[in-house]
Design an enzyme around this catalytic site. Structure first.
Site, PDB file in Angstrom:
ATOM      1  CG  ASP A   1      -2.666  25.042 -10.908  1.00 52.58           C
ATOM      2  OD1 ASP A   1      -3.370  25.706 -11.780  1.00 52.58           O
ATOM      3  OD2 ASP A   1      -2.284  24.000 -10.666  1.00 52.58           O
TER       4      ASP A   1
ATOM      5  CG  ASP B   1      -1.260  34.100 -16.405  1.00 51.29           C
ATOM      6  OD1 ASP B   1      -0.561  33.473 -16.621  1.00 51.29           O
ATOM      7  OD2 ASP B   1      -2.323  34.588 -17.056  1.00 51.29           O
TER       8      ASP B   1
ATOM      9  CG  ASP C   1       2.321  17.988 -15.914  1.00 51.91           C
ATOM     10  OD1 ASP C   1       2.447  17.719 -16.944  1.00 51.91           O
ATOM     11  OD2 ASP C   1       1.213  17.805 -15.247  1.00 51.91           O
TER      12      ASP C   1
ATOM     13  CE  LYS D   1       1.550  18.770 -19.928  1.00 54.74           C
ATOM     14  NZ  LYS D   1       0.201  18.277 -19.231  1.00 54.74           N
TER      15      LYS D   1
END
Length: 152
Positions: free
Chosen positions: A18, A36, A60, A100
């Site tokens: 994250d 990143d 996600d 996603k």
């Protein structure tokens, strides 16, 4: 990460990446990295020259939205393509990927790349997603051995 850790149990491993630190307590079987994804590589997980291969990669990721639908879709599709690249480095042959994506103009090419990498690929529109939303999930099952990339 908490849900995945619960599902894999004490002997499983969950790795989360994250941009910001997670502020909730995570179980011992969770490795969280603040990084990143454009700069991170699964190779950082390898210890003593041993490759780490997973059964499942879940993405996600979403771009920082700009309010411009086309820009946001383009960035989301780029993140889904990066998830595929990471999955090809991190998954074992036969592994799976769920990501996603906000569907835009590059979606057919993205779908083509997934279909070349997995034995089965399906776009999935979640029932609780508002109607008219371009948000979808791509599900790739059974990573083809030929699609596996070395960890770099």
């Amino acid at each position: 990460m908490q849900y995945a850790a619960q599902k894999v149990g004490d002997t499983g491993l969950v790795v989360g990446i994250d941009l910001r630190p997670v502020t909730v307590a995570l179980p011992d079987n969770v490795h969280h990295a603040v990084a990143d994804v454009w700069e991170w590589s699964p190779a950082v997980l390898a210890s003593e020259g041993q490759e780490v291969r997973f059964d499942l990669v879940v993405s996600d990721m979403a771009p920082q939205t700009t309010g411009d639908k086309h820009t946001d879709q383009f960035r989301s599709e780029a993140l889904a393509a990066r998830a595929l690249e990471i999955a090809r480095q991190a998954l074992r042959p036969g592994g799976h990927l769920v990501a996603k994506v906000f569907q835009g103009g590059q979606f057919p090419e993205l779908l083509k790349q997934w279909r070349a990498s997995f034995q089965e690929t399906k776009p999935y529109h979640a029932k609780n997603t508002r109607s008219g939303s371009t948000e979808q999930y791509l599900v790739g099952r059974g990573l083809r051995a030929a699609a596996v990339l070395p960890q770099t």
